[in-house]
Design an enzyme around this catalytic site. Structure first.
Site: not given
Ligand code: XMP
Length: 478
Positions: A299-300, A305, A339, A386, A388-389, A470
């Site tokens: 979550v976030g 995000c 994420g 980008r 998705m939200a 590191s």
């Molecule tokens: P990374 O760090 O690998 O993360 O680029 C990818 C994951 O981010 C999530 N995701 C979002 N989370 N707002 C959010 O809070 C968004 O607009 C958004 N778009 C994607 C999602 O879980 C993805 O796999």
């Protein structure tokens, strides 16, 4: 006073080096589970984002031993078609190969070939009996659009064919003798039941690590939401042959998500479901008890995000993965750390914290296979990644759904950003580096596979000075 626990991110910890038990990274296994019943050869999943996973990424990820999850911001038809494209790639036998009627003309034939993205079609009659084959070679330089397929095709009596139950070795023998590139498979009544292509055999023999279903087809996942059309989308995806559905909700610890898992499981008990996204042990327990076969955590933490900034909610990802994995292990259900993975060392930390796989967004968005736009800035190449939200993604959805965009603008509260990442070439090379780093991480934990790493891994917390130490420091990078 409130008691507030401290939760950690990947950068807050390091793995303690333990006595190595392997002599070479080649001795290390990266086999893992995506869900209760889906095995992967590498623990990497490409994210269900419109700048990361469409069919090209899903095909490459499955060939490499991971899996791709096709995002849900496509029409139901387009998303199901993308699943079909993946399921038809690299098969020994393509079931229900595309065919054409002999009375179609050249113009219609060219259109069908273009629509289906193929360079040859089998010619069949109404009873599906094989009449011939027509390929690019028969079409090239022909200018009379009225010519019929029956005049252009190579007829049945000049074709080599295979039989139901033909093996890989037998098919290869026919290719050796015949020098043809496509081998139609017919039953005893000369009805078309499949197609084997030389190209697919080469692919099968090249991609020995690929993630395949029990029919030998590449595996693929697809994301769905929880709004009222979810079952229509699910029906289309299941019909297209999807292997795993990913319930893609920003706040997955929700009554609605539980209902959706139960409804899908009632209708399609054999379909694997990953549910998320969540960040607590309690949510893990509830989604698993509702029927989830895999849990997506995060979550976030993602690179694009802004959920934590906008809503104030979230749990630092290292601790979230660890808290959720502890509960999921009691049920023998794998978790995906989704994420916030910036470097291969984060993959090692996520797995050592209990995850079975990681989901990557921006790390893969810059590859050739990412569907995002290429941008050239000051002579350097970038691609879009980008959230998705994000505002742009939300607007794109509104256009697609024909909503009144002006009216909707004021309702959008973005929880993601639109960004760009450096162009990185082929995903194969990126994955090779990441998996190479993970193998090293597994070895540093004194283990030779992921389950052993879970048992043996030990972490230390580090200070900002430790983090600074590191990274390369006090040198000028060339
Ligand atoms: P990374 O760090 O690998 O993360 O680029 C990818 C994951 O981010 C999530 N995701 C979002 N989370 N707002 C959010 O809070 C968004 O607009 C958004 N778009 C994607 C999602 O879980 C993805 O796999």
């Amino acid at each position: 006073m409130l008691e507030i626990p401290l939760k950690l991110s990947y950068d807050d910890v390091l793995l303690v080096p333990k006595k190595a038990i392997v002599n070479s990274r080649k001795e290390i296994s990266t086999k893992t589970k995506l869900t209760r019943n889906i095995l992967l050869n590498i623990p990497v999943v490409s994210a269900n984002m419109d700048s990361v996973t469409e069919f090209e990424m899903a095909i490459s990820m499955a060939r490499l031993g991971g899996i791709g999850i096709i995002h849900r911001f496509l029409t139901i038809k387009d998303q199901a078609n993308q699943v079909k494209i993946v399921k038809r790639k690299d098969n020994l036998i393509i079931e229900e190969p595309y065919s054409v009627n002999p009375i179609k003309n050249l113009a219609e034939l060219k259109q069908i070939m273009e629509d289906k993205g193929v360079n040859g079609l089998l010619v069949t009659d109404r009873e599906n009996k094989l009449l011939g084959i027509v390929t690019n070679r028969d079409v090239k330089f022909r200018e009379n659009d009225e010519m019929l397929v029956s005049e252009l095709m190579t007829p049945r009596n000049r074709l080599f064919t295979g039989w139901e139950g033909i093996s890989l070795a037998e098919a290869k023998d026919i290719f050796k003798i015949s020098k043809v590139e496509k081998l139609p498979i017919v039953n005893q009544n000369n009805q078309l039941v499949g197609l084997i292509t030389q190209k697919d055999i080469i692919k099968i023999e090249t991609h020995t690590n690929a993630t395949r279903d029990d029919k030998g087809r590449l595996m693929v996942g697809a994301a769905i939401g929880t709004k009222k059309e979810f079952m229509k989308r699910t029906d289309a995806l299941v019909e297209a042959g999807v292997d795993v559905l990913v319930i893609d909700v920003a706040h997955g610890h929700a009554i609605r998500v539980i209902e959706v898992i139960q409804e899908i499981k009632n209708k399609y008990p054999h379909i694997e479901i990953v549910a998320g996204n969540i960040a607590t042990g309690e949510a893990t327990k509830e989604l698993i008890e509702a029927g989830a076969d895999g849990i997506k955590i995060g979550v976030g933490p993602g690179s694009i995000c802004s959920t934590r900034i906008v809503s104030g909610a979230g749990v630092p990802q290292f601790s979230a993965v660890n808290d959720c994995a502890k509960i999921a292990q009691e049920y023998n259900v794998p978790v995906i750390a989704d994420g916030g993975i910036k470097v291969s060392g984060d993959i090692s930390k996520a797995l050592a914290a209990g995850a079975s796989s990681v989901m990557l967004g921006s790390l893969l968005a810059g590859t050739d296979e990412g569907p995002g736009l290429m941008i050239i800035k000051n002579g350097d190449k970038f691609k879009v990644s980008r959230g998705m939200a994000s505002f742009g993604a939300a607007m794109g959805r509104n256009y697609r759904e024909n909503k009144k965009v002006d009216k909707e603008l004021e309702d959008v509260v973005p929880e993601g950003v639109e960004a760009m990442v450096r162009y990185k070439g082929s995903v194969k090379e990126v994955i090779a580096q990441l998996v190479g780093g993970l193998r090293s991480g597994i070895s540093y934990c004194g283990s030779n596979c992921i389950p052993m790493m879970w048992e043996k891994a030990e972490f230390v917390r580090i200070s900002p000075a430790g983090m600074r130490e590191s990274k390369p420091h006090d040198v000028t990078l060339v």
